[in-house]
Design a protein around this motif. Sequence first.
Motif, PDB file in Angstrom:
ATOM      1  N   GLU A  23       0.818  -1.210   0.000  1.00 55.94           N
ATOM      2  CA  GLU A  23       0.000   0.000   0.000  1.00 55.94           C
ATOM      3  C   GLU A  23       0.851   1.259   0.000  1.00 55.94           C
ATOM      4  O   GLU A  23       0.481   2.275  -0.598  1.00 55.94           O
ATOM      5  CB  GLU A  23      -0.944  -0.013   1.200  1.00 55.94           C
ATOM      6  CG  GLU A  23      -2.035  -1.091   1.100  1.00 55.94           C
ATOM      7  CD  GLU A  23      -2.926  -1.133   2.332  1.00 55.94           C
ATOM      8  OE1 GLU A  23      -2.529  -0.565   3.383  1.00 55.94           O
ATOM      9  OE2 GLU A  23      -4.024  -1.748   2.246  1.00 55.94           O
ATOM     10  N   HIS A  24       2.007   1.207   0.689  1.00 55.92           N
ATOM     11  CA  HIS A  24       2.905   2.366   0.704  1.00 55.92           C
ATOM     12  C   HIS A  24       3.406   2.682  -0.706  1.00 55.92           C
ATOM     13  O   HIS A  24       3.665   3.850  -1.042  1.00 55.92           O
ATOM     14  CB  HIS A  24       4.095   2.109   1.631  1.00 55.92           C
ATOM     15  CG  HIS A  24       4.997   3.295   1.801  1.00 55.92           C
ATOM     16  ND1 HIS A  24       4.633   4.402   2.532  1.00 55.92           N
ATOM     17  CD2 HIS A  24       6.244   3.551   1.324  1.00 55.92           C
ATOM     18  CE1 HIS A  24       5.612   5.292   2.511  1.00 55.92           C
ATOM     19  NE2 HIS A  24       6.595   4.804   1.773  1.00 55.92           N
ATOM     20  N   ALA A  25       3.522   1.656  -1.535  1.00 56.91           N
ATOM     21  CA  ALA A  25       3.964   1.847  -2.917  1.00 56.91           C
ATOM     22  C   ALA A  25       2.807   2.232  -3.830  1.00 56.91           C
ATOM     23  O   ALA A  25       3.012   2.489  -5.026  1.00 56.91           O
ATOM     24  CB  ALA A  25       4.623   0.573  -3.434  1.00 56.91           C
ATOM     25  N   GLY A  26       1.582   2.264  -3.288  1.00 58.77           N
ATOM     26  CA  GLY A  26       0.427   2.610  -4.099  1.00 58.77           C
ATOM     27  C   GLY A  26       0.014   1.516  -5.057  1.00 58.77           C
ATOM     28  O   GLY A  26      -0.634   1.783  -6.080  1.00 58.77           O
ATOM     29  N   MET A  27       0.372   0.267  -4.738  1.00 64.64           N
ATOM     30  CA  MET A  27       0.053  -0.860  -5.613  1.00 64.64           C
ATOM     31  C   MET A  27      -1.250  -1.538  -5.186  1.00 64.64           C
ATOM     32  O   MET A  27      -1.509  -1.711  -3.994  1.00 64.64           O
ATOM     33  CB  MET A  27       1.177  -1.901  -5.598  1.00 64.64           C
ATOM     34  CG  MET A  27       2.503  -1.417  -6.135  1.00 64.64           C
ATOM     35  SD  MET A  27       3.749  -2.748  -6.116  1.00 64.64           S
ATOM     36  CE  MET A  27       3.100  -3.828  -7.411  1.00 64.64           C
ATOM     37  N   THR A  28      -2.041  -1.936  -6.151  1.00 61.06           N
ATOM     38  CA  THR A  28      -3.243  -2.725  -5.881  1.00 61.06           C
ATOM     39  C   THR A  28      -2.845  -4.198  -5.747  1.00 61.06           C
ATOM     40  O   THR A  28      -1.775  -4.616  -6.197  1.00 61.06           O
ATOM     41  CB  THR A  28      -4.249  -2.587  -7.027  1.00 61.06           C
ATOM     42  OG1 THR A  28      -3.671  -3.141  -8.217  1.00 61.06           O
ATOM     43  CG2 THR A  28      -4.615  -1.126  -7.256  1.00 61.06           C
ATOM     44  N   PRO A  29      -3.712  -5.009  -5.107  1.00 58.70           N
ATOM     45  CA  PRO A  29      -3.429  -6.456  -5.079  1.00 58.70           C
ATOM     46  C   PRO A  29      -3.252  -7.036  -6.480  1.00 58.70           C
ATOM     47  O   PRO A  29      -2.429  -7.928  -6.685  1.00 58.70           O
ATOM     48  CB  PRO A  29      -4.665  -7.028  -4.374  1.00 58.70           C
ATOM     49  CG  PRO A  29      -5.150  -5.910  -3.511  1.00 58.70           C
ATOM     50  CD  PRO A  29      -4.897  -4.667  -4.299  1.00 58.70           C
ATOM     51  N   LYS A  30      -4.008  -6.527  -7.435  1.00 51.30           N
ATOM     52  CA  LYS A  30      -3.894  -7.018  -8.812  1.00 51.30           C
ATOM     53  C   LYS A  30      -2.515  -6.708  -9.391  1.00 51.30           C
ATOM     54  O   LYS A  30      -1.900  -7.558 -10.054  1.00 51.30           O
ATOM     55  CB  LYS A  30      -4.987  -6.390  -9.674  1.00 51.30           C
ATOM     56  CG  LYS A  30      -5.007  -6.915 -11.104  1.00 51.30           C
ATOM     57  CD  LYS A  30      -6.173  -6.319 -11.888  1.00 51.30           C
ATOM     58  CE  LYS A  30      -6.213  -6.862 -13.315  1.00 51.30           C
ATOM     59  NZ  LYS A  30      -7.350  -6.280 -14.088  1.00 51.30           N
ATOM     60  N   ALA A  31      -2.012  -5.490  -9.105  1.00 55.00           N
ATOM     61  CA  ALA A  31      -0.691  -5.114  -9.608  1.00 55.00           C
ATOM     62  C   ALA A  31       0.400  -5.963  -8.966  1.00 55.00           C
ATOM     63  O   ALA A  31       1.354  -6.387  -9.638  1.00 55.00           O
ATOM     64  CB  ALA A  31      -0.435  -3.631  -9.343  1.00 55.00           C
ATOM     65  N   MET A  32       0.258  -6.259  -7.659  1.00 59.58           N
ATOM     66  CA  MET A  32       1.254  -7.089  -6.989  1.00 59.58           C
ATOM     67  C   MET A  32       1.202  -8.520  -7.525  1.00 59.58           C
ATOM     68  O   MET A  32       2.245  -9.165  -7.720  1.00 59.58           O
ATOM     69  CB  MET A  32       1.034  -7.081  -5.481  1.00 59.58           C
ATOM     70  CG  MET A  32       2.055  -7.903  -4.698  1.00 59.58           C
ATOM     71  SD  MET A  32       3.773  -7.370  -4.956  1.00 59.58           S
ATOM     72  CE  MET A  32       3.808  -5.870  -3.952  1.00 59.58           C
ATOM     73  N   ALA A  33      -0.004  -9.014  -7.779  1.00 56.86           N
ATOM     74  CA  ALA A  33      -0.139 -10.360  -8.328  1.00 56.86           C
ATOM     75  C   ALA A  33       0.558 -10.460  -9.682  1.00 56.86           C
ATOM     76  O   ALA A  33       1.252 -11.448  -9.968  1.00 56.86           O
ATOM     77  CB  ALA A  33      -1.616 -10.722  -8.466  1.00 56.86           C
ATOM     78  N   ALA A  34       0.403  -9.411 -10.492  1.00 54.16           N
ATOM     79  CA  ALA A  34       1.059  -9.404 -11.801  1.00 54.16           C
ATOM     80  C   ALA A  34       2.576  -9.364 -11.655  1.00 54.16           C
ATOM     81  O   ALA A  34       3.311 -10.044 -12.393  1.00 54.16           O
ATOM     82  CB  ALA A  34       0.571  -8.210 -12.619  1.00 54.16           C
TER      83      ALA A  34
END
Length: 282
Positions: A23-34
């Motif tokens: 969340e600190h990086a502003g990433m969504t779960p979908k972006a992290m999964a990718a």
Amino acid sequence: MPPRLSPTVRQQRLGIELRKMREHAGMTPKAMAAALGTDVPKISQMENGKSGISADRLHSWAIASKCMNSDLVAALVAMTNDRRKYWWDSFQGRVPSGIIDIAEMEHHAESLTILHTTFIPGLLQTSRYASAVFARLRPPLPRHEVNTRTAFRVERQQVLTLKPYTAFIHEAALRMQFGGPDVLRDQLGSLLEDSERPGVEIRAIPFDVDTFPGSGESLYFATGAVPELDIVQIDLSQGPHFVHSTADLETYRGINSETAEKALTPEESRAFIHQIMTNLKG
């Protein structure tokens, strides 16, 4: 591997730190999964502690999150690599999971500081005193459960030989007669013996000390390998509650500092406890 049904507080904490990092990086779960080559449900399971994470994948998670805190990443890697069995595992299903979480917290802490106002802290209790405390729970516990919880509490005390431990104990706790005067007399004598142990500091807070922060709570502060992994355990009637938000941790650090300014010194505390024990004999 199937998801864990009941992750421990430590496993949940690892997941919480992963979520904070993302969340600190502003990433969504979908972006992290990718970024990790997995799916969103797997990200959710890792963030709620229901699924483990390998050291390699944790490093990839940190890189994707642009986390530059190498000390925190190293501490999290150490957590995910630790898959040993511990003594408390043999008590699974025999004592409440919250009690096991406290033992796990104590074992992995760098140091421990506790503030108690109503009874002697668990790591300093004699078996007779602990048994009397458990016997007064409502609704009453069966005798075999009292014995099991007492044995578990005594087993926890091995941690006192492993790391620094500071106990702030209010006079009310020093005078509360769980089990009667004989049990309390033995308990106070044991407390004096523990106060002479290397790494153990016992500090009393007399009735005549001005009101101090945290006086209405029982607080247990465990320092982590890095400040971000500090944790506070609070006693509630429903069971232990664990706190780890940045704001709360800063508040409880301040409470510890102010309590240290109000409490008697270790030497004064030994004299104070001895006087209470002497008066009890009379």
